[in-house]
Design a protein around this motif. Structure first.
Motif, short mmCIF file in Angstrom:
data_model
loop_
_atom_site.label_atom_id
_atom_site.label_comp_id
_atom_site.label_asym_id
_atom_site.label_seq_id
_atom_site.Cartn_x
_atom_site.Cartn_y
_atom_site.Cartn_z
N LEU A 138 0.83 -1.12 0.13
CA LEU A 138 -0.17 0.00 -0.03
C LEU A 138 0.92 1.24 0.17
N VAL A 139 1.93 1.18 1.11
CA VAL A 139 2.76 2.32 0.90
C VAL A 139 3.58 2.55 -0.54
N TRP A 140 4.14 1.38 -1.12
CA TRP A 140 4.71 1.60 -2.54
C TRP A 140 3.81 2.20 -3.33
N PHE A 141 2.53 1.93 -3.41
CA PHE A 141 1.47 2.20 -4.52
C PHE A 141 1.39 3.52 -4.18
N VAL A 142 1.03 4.09 -3.29
CA VAL A 142 0.62 5.47 -2.67
C VAL A 142 2.04 6.34 -3.08
N ALA A 143 3.23 5.94 -2.53
CA ALA A 143 4.31 6.77 -3.13
C ALA A 143 4.60 6.81 -4.25
N VAL A 144 4.19 5.84 -5.02
CA VAL A 144 4.69 5.97 -6.62
C VAL A 144 3.75 6.84 -7.16
N LEU A 145 2.45 7.02 -6.80
CA LEU A 145 1.35 7.85 -7.50
C LEU A 145 1.70 9.25 -6.86
N VAL A 146 2.04 9.67 -5.54
CA VAL A 146 2.36 10.82 -5.15
C VAL A 146 3.61 11.23 -5.56
N LEU A 147 4.80 10.68 -5.65
CA LEU A 147 5.94 11.03 -5.79
C LEU A 147 6.31 11.37 -7.47
N THR A 148 5.50 10.77 -8.03
CA THR A 148 5.90 10.78 -9.45
C THR A 148 4.92 11.42 -10.44
N ARG A 149 4.14 12.34 -10.04
CA ARG A 149 3.05 13.06 -10.49
C ARG A 149 3.50 13.73 -11.79
N SER A 150 4.69 14.35 -11.98
CA SER A 150 5.04 15.06 -13.30
C SER A 150 5.98 14.05 -14.03
N TRP A 151 6.02 12.82 -13.77
CA TRP A 151 6.59 11.91 -14.64
C TRP A 151 5.67 11.27 -15.74
N ARG A 152 6.25 10.69 -16.84
CA ARG A 152 5.30 10.16 -17.82
C ARG A 152 4.68 8.96 -17.20
N THR A 153 3.61 8.63 -18.01
CA THR A 153 2.82 7.41 -17.61
C THR A 153 3.38 6.03 -17.60
N TRP A 154 4.31 5.93 -18.51
CA TRP A 154 4.92 4.79 -18.73
C TRP A 154 5.90 4.45 -17.87
N GLN A 155 6.58 5.54 -17.21
CA GLN A 155 7.55 5.65 -16.21
C GLN A 155 7.03 5.30 -14.86
N ARG A 156 5.91 5.97 -14.61
CA ARG A 156 5.15 5.41 -13.32
C ARG A 156 4.37 4.01 -13.54
N PHE A 157 4.11 3.44 -14.57
CA PHE A 157 3.55 2.11 -14.59
C PHE A 157 4.83 1.24 -14.63
N LEU A 158 5.99 1.44 -15.07
CA LEU A 158 7.31 0.69 -14.62
C LEU A 158 7.52 0.71 -13.35
N LEU A 159 7.59 1.63 -12.36
CA LEU A 159 7.54 1.72 -10.89
C LEU A 159 6.57 0.89 -10.26
N LEU A 160 5.40 0.99 -10.97
CA LEU A 160 4.32 0.00 -10.31
C LEU A 160 4.54 -1.39 -10.51
N ILE A 161 4.74 -1.62 -11.84
CA ILE A 161 5.21 -3.00 -12.04
C ILE A 161 6.52 -3.61 -11.33
#
Length: 179
Positions: A138-161
């Motif tokens: 849960l912390v990983w998911f929220v941290a990726v969404l909050v800390l990577t707001r200005s990143w590209r979508t594919w970069q965010r999905f890469l970190l989530l995966i």
């Protein structure tokens, strides 16, 4: 042909109130002429500055220069906001969020199973590790969404995966669901 009564149906009482005007009025050469579809951008005024003098704006018409307050580091925005996610991105975020939720549930169940196995670790330690392991996805998911707001979508999905690969509840998968 429209009548004044038809025009009344298309207006609201008080439409001509000047205090309700928001934004710039569109410029048009004459009222009967249609607006162009593509408008030329207006040139920005030139800003002249040096270390000794504050920045000044030089108008296009050759008038007197006006001083401008210098921009401090707090006033400069970090980056342009990212484009909003499309339908596929929102569905993808939902699927990944559900997977993280199931991972958290898997860590909780496997931690409860480890307590019942009678391993030689104090119960307080097992409870603390279970809570930490349950909160990690849960912390990983929220941290990726909050800390990577200005990143590209594919970069965010890469970190989530990457988080999905790292946070798989292996004890849950190896012991079975309710062994």
């Amino acid at each position: 042909m429209s009548t004044p009564r038809d025009d009344d149906a298309l207006s609201w009482g008080g439409d001509d109130d000047p205090t309700l005007d928001v934004g710039d009025k569109r410029e048009s050469a004459s009222p009967g002429e249609p607006e162009p579809l593509i408008r030329e951008p207006r040139p920005e005024p030139l800003v002249a500055s040096s270390p000794e003098r504050p920045a000044t704006v030089v108008p296009d018409d050759g008038g007197a220069a006006e001083p401008v307050a210098s921009a401090s580091s707090e006033e400069v925005p970090d980056a342009a906001p990212a484009a909003p996610l499309g339908n596929i991105g929102l569905v993808g975020i939902g699927v990944v969020a559900a997977t993280y939720l199931f991972f958290a549930l898997g860590w909780l169940v496997s931690g409860r199973q480890l307590q019942s196995l009678g391993i030689p670790i104090p119960d307080v330690t097992v409870v603390a590790m279970t809570i930490g392991a349950t909160l990690a996805p849960l912390v990983w998911f929220v941290a990726v969404l909050v800390l990577t707001r200005s990143w590209r979508t594919w970069q965010r999905f890469l970190l989530l995966i990457l988080g999905l690969v790292l946070l798989v509840p292996w004890p849950f998968l190896s012991m079975g669901s309710l062994a």
